[in-house]
Write a protein that holds these residues in place. Structure first.
Motif, PDB file in Angstrom:
ATOM      1  N   LEU A  26       0.798  -1.216   0.000  1.00  0.00           N
ATOM      2  CA  LEU A  26       0.000   0.000   0.000  1.00  0.00           C
ATOM      3  C   LEU A  26       0.838   1.275   0.000  1.00  0.00           C
ATOM      4  O   LEU A  26       0.579   2.193  -0.767  1.00  0.00           O
ATOM      5  CB  LEU A  26      -0.946  -0.003   1.211  1.00  0.00           C
ATOM      6  CG  LEU A  26      -2.042  -1.070   1.126  1.00  0.00           C
ATOM      7  CD1 LEU A  26      -2.683  -1.313   2.467  1.00  0.00           C
ATOM      8  CD2 LEU A  26      -3.101  -0.646   0.123  1.00  0.00           C
ATOM      9  N   ALA A 204     -15.410  10.323  -4.685  1.00  0.00           N
ATOM     10  CA  ALA A 204     -14.162   9.635  -5.028  1.00  0.00           C
ATOM     11  C   ALA A 204     -14.358   8.731  -6.233  1.00  0.00           C
ATOM     12  O   ALA A 204     -13.536   8.703  -7.154  1.00  0.00           O
ATOM     13  CB  ALA A 204     -13.675   8.829  -3.829  1.00  0.00           C
ATOM     14  N   ALA A 254      -7.483  11.049  -3.335  1.00  0.00           N
ATOM     15  CA  ALA A 254      -7.689   9.815  -2.566  1.00  0.00           C
ATOM     16  C   ALA A 254      -7.215  10.010  -1.130  1.00  0.00           C
ATOM     17  O   ALA A 254      -7.881   9.579  -0.182  1.00  0.00           O
ATOM     18  CB  ALA A 254      -6.946   8.654  -3.226  1.00  0.00           C
ATOM     19  N   LEU A 258      -9.356   9.701   2.350  1.00  0.00           N
ATOM     20  CA  LEU A 258      -8.997   8.888   3.516  1.00  0.00           C
ATOM     21  C   LEU A 258      -8.942   9.745   4.776  1.00  0.00           C
ATOM     22  O   LEU A 258      -9.417   9.333   5.838  1.00  0.00           O
ATOM     23  CB  LEU A 258      -7.641   8.207   3.298  1.00  0.00           C
ATOM     24  CG  LEU A 258      -7.567   7.156   2.197  1.00  0.00           C
ATOM     25  CD1 LEU A 258      -6.186   6.517   2.175  1.00  0.00           C
ATOM     26  CD2 LEU A 258      -8.636   6.095   2.387  1.00  0.00           C
TER      27      LEU A 258
ATOM     28  N   MET B 105      -5.652   1.174   4.861  1.00  0.00           N
ATOM     29  CA  MET B 105      -6.368  -0.014   4.382  1.00  0.00           C
ATOM     30  C   MET B 105      -7.435   0.330   3.346  1.00  0.00           C
ATOM     31  O   MET B 105      -7.793  -0.487   2.514  1.00  0.00           O
ATOM     32  CB  MET B 105      -7.037  -0.740   5.561  1.00  0.00           C
ATOM     33  CG  MET B 105      -6.089  -1.493   6.449  1.00  0.00           C
ATOM     34  SD  MET B 105      -5.208  -2.758   5.547  1.00  0.00           S
ATOM     35  CE  MET B 105      -3.539  -2.249   5.868  1.00  0.00           C
ATOM     36  N   ASP B 106      -7.978   1.549   3.425  1.00  0.00           N
ATOM     37  CA  ASP B 106      -9.028   1.949   2.491  1.00  0.00           C
ATOM     38  C   ASP B 106      -8.493   2.563   1.200  1.00  0.00           C
ATOM     39  O   ASP B 106      -9.265   2.904   0.311  1.00  0.00           O
ATOM     40  CB  ASP B 106      -9.975   2.954   3.157  1.00  0.00           C
ATOM     41  CG  ASP B 106     -10.908   2.285   4.134  1.00  0.00           C
ATOM     42  OD1 ASP B 106     -11.393   1.196   3.807  1.00  0.00           O
ATOM     43  OD2 ASP B 106     -11.123   2.833   5.230  1.00  0.00           O
ATOM     44  N   LEU B 107      -7.169   2.691   1.108  1.00  0.00           N
ATOM     45  CA  LEU B 107      -6.588   3.331  -0.081  1.00  0.00           C
ATOM     46  C   LEU B 107      -7.083   2.721  -1.401  1.00  0.00           C
ATOM     47  O   LEU B 107      -7.443   3.457  -2.309  1.00  0.00           O
ATOM     48  CB  LEU B 107      -5.054   3.288  -0.010  1.00  0.00           C
ATOM     49  CG  LEU B 107      -4.340   3.900  -1.212  1.00  0.00           C
ATOM     50  CD1 LEU B 107      -4.480   5.412  -1.219  1.00  0.00           C
ATOM     51  CD2 LEU B 107      -2.870   3.531  -1.265  1.00  0.00           C
ATOM     52  N   PRO B 108      -7.134   1.376  -1.523  1.00  0.00           N
ATOM     53  CA  PRO B 108      -7.553   0.808  -2.806  1.00  0.00           C
ATOM     54  C   PRO B 108      -8.951   1.238  -3.245  1.00  0.00           C
ATOM     55  O   PRO B 108      -9.227   1.272  -4.441  1.00  0.00           O
ATOM     56  CB  PRO B 108      -7.497  -0.698  -2.561  1.00  0.00           C
ATOM     57  CG  PRO B 108      -6.470  -0.855  -1.501  1.00  0.00           C
ATOM     58  CD  PRO B 108      -6.655   0.321  -0.597  1.00  0.00           C
ATOM     59  N   ALA B 110     -10.243   4.265  -2.473  1.00  0.00           N
ATOM     60  CA  ALA B 110     -10.209   5.704  -2.717  1.00  0.00           C
ATOM     61  C   ALA B 110      -9.404   6.042  -3.969  1.00  0.00           C
ATOM     62  O   ALA B 110      -9.654   7.046  -4.625  1.00  0.00           O
ATOM     63  CB  ALA B 110      -9.622   6.423  -1.499  1.00  0.00           C
ATOM     64  N   LEU B 111      -8.428   5.197  -4.274  1.00  0.00           N
ATOM     65  CA  LEU B 111      -7.539   5.481  -5.407  1.00  0.00           C
ATOM     66  C   LEU B 111      -8.187   5.001  -6.706  1.00  0.00           C
ATOM     67  O   LEU B 111      -8.588   3.846  -6.794  1.00  0.00           O
ATOM     68  CB  LEU B 111      -6.207   4.745  -5.190  1.00  0.00           C
ATOM     69  CG  LEU B 111      -5.038   5.173  -6.053  1.00  0.00           C
ATOM     70  CD1 LEU B 111      -4.571   6.560  -5.690  1.00  0.00           C
ATOM     71  CD2 LEU B 111      -3.887   4.185  -5.915  1.00  0.00           C
ATOM     72  N   PHE B 154      -4.771  -6.055  -4.988  1.00  0.00           N
ATOM     73  CA  PHE B 154      -4.650  -4.678  -4.504  1.00  0.00           C
ATOM     74  C   PHE B 154      -6.024  -4.012  -4.396  1.00  0.00           C
ATOM     75  O   PHE B 154      -6.375  -3.461  -3.357  1.00  0.00           O
ATOM     76  CB  PHE B 154      -3.742  -3.859  -5.428  1.00  0.00           C
ATOM     77  CG  PHE B 154      -3.640  -2.410  -5.037  1.00  0.00           C
ATOM     78  CD1 PHE B 154      -2.755  -2.015  -4.046  1.00  0.00           C
ATOM     79  CD2 PHE B 154      -4.435  -1.448  -5.638  1.00  0.00           C
ATOM     80  CE1 PHE B 154      -2.670  -0.684  -3.661  1.00  0.00           C
ATOM     81  CE2 PHE B 154      -4.358  -0.110  -5.258  1.00  0.00           C
ATOM     82  CZ  PHE B 154      -3.468   0.262  -4.273  1.00  0.00           C
ATOM     83  N   ILE B 157      -8.309  -5.280  -1.359  1.00  0.00           N
ATOM     84  CA  ILE B 157      -7.777  -5.377   0.008  1.00  0.00           C
ATOM     85  C   ILE B 157      -8.810  -5.012   1.094  1.00  0.00           C
ATOM     86  O   ILE B 157      -8.945  -5.732   2.074  1.00  0.00           O
ATOM     87  CB  ILE B 157      -6.488  -4.518   0.163  1.00  0.00           C
ATOM     88  CG1 ILE B 157      -5.291  -5.264  -0.440  1.00  0.00           C
ATOM     89  CG2 ILE B 157      -6.206  -4.173   1.631  1.00  0.00           C
ATOM     90  CD1 ILE B 157      -4.005  -4.472  -0.465  1.00  0.00           C
TER      91      ILE B 157
END
Lengths: 275, 284
Positions: A26, A204, A254, A258, B105-108, B110-111, B154, B157
């Protein structure tokens, strides 16, 4: 008190493995985006950002978000009110239908819109005759984005409103409050955080949608390229720095998403311990 | 009778806004969800069964089913293990930077997937930060099914982490204590006591990760490279057919993708429903 896995050796091992994997899967990708974007220096970064096509892509992406977020906000609130405050036949079915965009591959979402509004589609002939362009133009992008982002607000609100029940609102009715007043004064304060979170998620996804949009956009540079499509095109052109420059804007958004989520959760937790 | 039933129904609806919210919800669902989906049915109805069968059993397409299913299964299994570990560490232990790791952990989700796609493709390419280290070991990730599985893993996740985490938080401390005072080792206690408790959430999360991986497109295509018969995923096949203006072919493949994910989602919901019922003593 003894708990499973509390031995220092086990604990250190598990935390170590978890942190290493998080860094690899990550954190490293996140760092790589900005490293690649800034590879040729900050001047090139600004130059890439102020490229006319990139600016047009930013503009289009903002337009899509500005339309889809409010529409899905209103829809999500009405749907949540409907399925949590009333009993009626087909309630379960409606809740299942709204999950379809989550299950469907975004490419399929794009395809069904193309079949409907495209030149050979059901409405395509009529649209063509009246000179209305939906596919390969911004209205098509807005429509597929509405499709893929429609569950987010409702999905955040429904479990919460179900758990809260309707007693407070019913009390307001007996006191003679109108529907709008009840929503604004009774319901809204209770669902504020979930609603905001739903909006953040919708935004998002609306900004970042790729699969569905790439089917209906037709990739016309400077006209129907959203920011994710611009990222793809620059990458295919072997302009890696340019692609990662646009990508870094999306990554920044992003990160903001978060941070907003963490802040909302923190406030909710603090309120819980205060009461 | 009918009038009575109607008034009774009326009475139960104390709150205002039924007509308005029903109208808005139905209009939206019909226009945005159902109408486009029926156009897929319309397109398919122009095909005969044998034509449909011919389209969905094309050898190149069959190869794409295999790659997609295999990679999605590997990605889901990876996430079952990784997600369980992360949920455990985040719930049970305190360590510096815990809040940051939790947020990451929440990046996938949001991205944007295209950004994830080009980033992973760059990192694991033969001169990328990680690909460079793997190449001497004879492991190539880019343009292979491993890369596809990696990209799918990815983007999915958060599913396992976020379904297991709340269940683990609610686990009463006595459960641990009882197992430990009876002299069970960590491994045995986890296997016999904790795992059965987490099982429904773990299966649900893994199932959701699998469904998401089957449909993933943006993150996968860059690292996959799209070699026919080797690294073409099924979503990409729809895309390729559309670019060739083969609408019938694209629709046939889409119907397979759509039916598979809807059936899986239904199965997950039923499975979850069964456990919720059991937890609430038979009342769902």
């Amino acid at each position: 008190m003894i708990r499973i896995g509390d031995a220092p050796r086990v604990r250190r091992l598990l935390i170590g493995v978890a942190l290493a994997l998080t860094a690899l899967f990550l954190l490293l990708p996140l760092v790589a985006i900005f490293a690649q974007a800034l590879m040729s220096g900050i001047d090139v970064y600004w130059q890439n950002l102020s490229d006319a096509y990139t600016l047009a892509a930013i503009g289009l992406t903002l337009l899509v978000a500005v339309i889809t977020v409010p529409v899905n906000l209103v829809f999500g609130v009405f749907l949540a009110w409907l399925v949590t405050r009333f009993e009626f036949p087909g309630r379960r079915l409606l809740q299942t239908l709204i999950d379809i965009p989550f299950a469907v591959s975004p490419v399929v979402a794009g395809l069904v819109y193309l079949l409907l509004y495209g030149r050979n589609g059901w409405l395509g002939g009529w649209l063509d005759a009246n000179d209305i362009q939906i596919m390969f133009a911004w209205p098509g992008i807005v429509l597929v984005t509405l499709f893929v982002t429609c569950p987010f607000v409702a999905r955040e609100l429904i479990p919460l409103m179900q758990a809260q029940g309707s007693r407070e609102e019913e009390a307001a009715v007996t006191l003679g409050a109108s529907g709008w007043t009840i929503f604004r004064r009774v319901t809204l304060p209770n669902i504020r955080h979930a609603l905001l979170y739903g909006v953040i998620l919708t935004n998002a996804r609306a900004v970042g949608e790729f699969g569905a949009v790439s089917v209906v956009a037709g990739a016309i540079r400077g006209e129907t390229n959203t920011l994710p499509l611009q990222v793809e095109q620059l990458y295919q052109d072997y302009n890696t720095v340019g692609a990662f420059t646009s990508a870094s804007l999306l990554a920044l958004l992003a990160l903001l998403t978060l941070a907003a989520k963490a802040a909302l959760e923190w406030r909710a937790a603090r309120r819980e311990t205060a009461t | 009778m009918i009038a009575q039933a109607l008034t009774r129904r009326r009475e139960r609806r104390v709150l205002p806004g039924f007509g308005l919210s029903l109208g808005i919800s139905l209009t939206f669902v019909s226009l945005i969800l159902l109408l486009p989906l029926t156009s897929l049915v319309g397109q398919l109805s122009q095909l005969s069964w044998s034509q449909y069968w011919f389209l969905i059993t094309d050898p190149r397409l069959l190869a794409s089913y295999t790659v997609t299913l295999l990679a999605a299964a590997v990605a889901a299994l990876f996430n079952a293990v990784f997600g369980l570990l992360m949920a455990w560490v985040l719930v049970r232990y305190e360590f510096p930077g815990k809040r940051l790791v939790d947020a990451l952990m929440d990046l996938p989700f949001a991205l944007p997937t295209a950004v994830a796609g080009i980033t992973l493709a760059t990192l694991y390419s033969s001169n990328g930060w990680i690909g460079r280290l793997l190449e001497p070991l004879g492991i190539s990730v880019s343009y292979t099914w491993i890369g596809i599985a990696l990209a799918m893993a990815f983007t999915s996740i958060p599913f396992v982490v976020r379904t297991v985490q709340p269940v683990l938080e609610d686990l009463p401390a006595e459960v641990d204590e009882a197992a430990m005072t009876l002299g069970a080792s960590d491994g045995l206690a986890f296997h016999r006591v904790i795992l059965p408790y987490l099982w429904p959430a773990l299966v649900t999360g893994t199932g959701l990760a699998f469904v998401r991986s089957l449909g993933e497109f943006g993150a996968v295509i860059f690292i996959a490279g799209g070699k026919p018969y080797e690294t073409e995923i099924t979503s990409l096949m729809i895309f390729v057919k559309l670019q060739e203006y083969d609408y019938a072919g694209a629709s046939a493949v889409a119907s397979i993708v759509l039916a598979t994910s809807l059936l899986l989602l239904l199965a997950i919901n039923l499975w979850q429903g069964r456990f919720i019922k059991r937890l609430h003593g038979g009342r769902g």
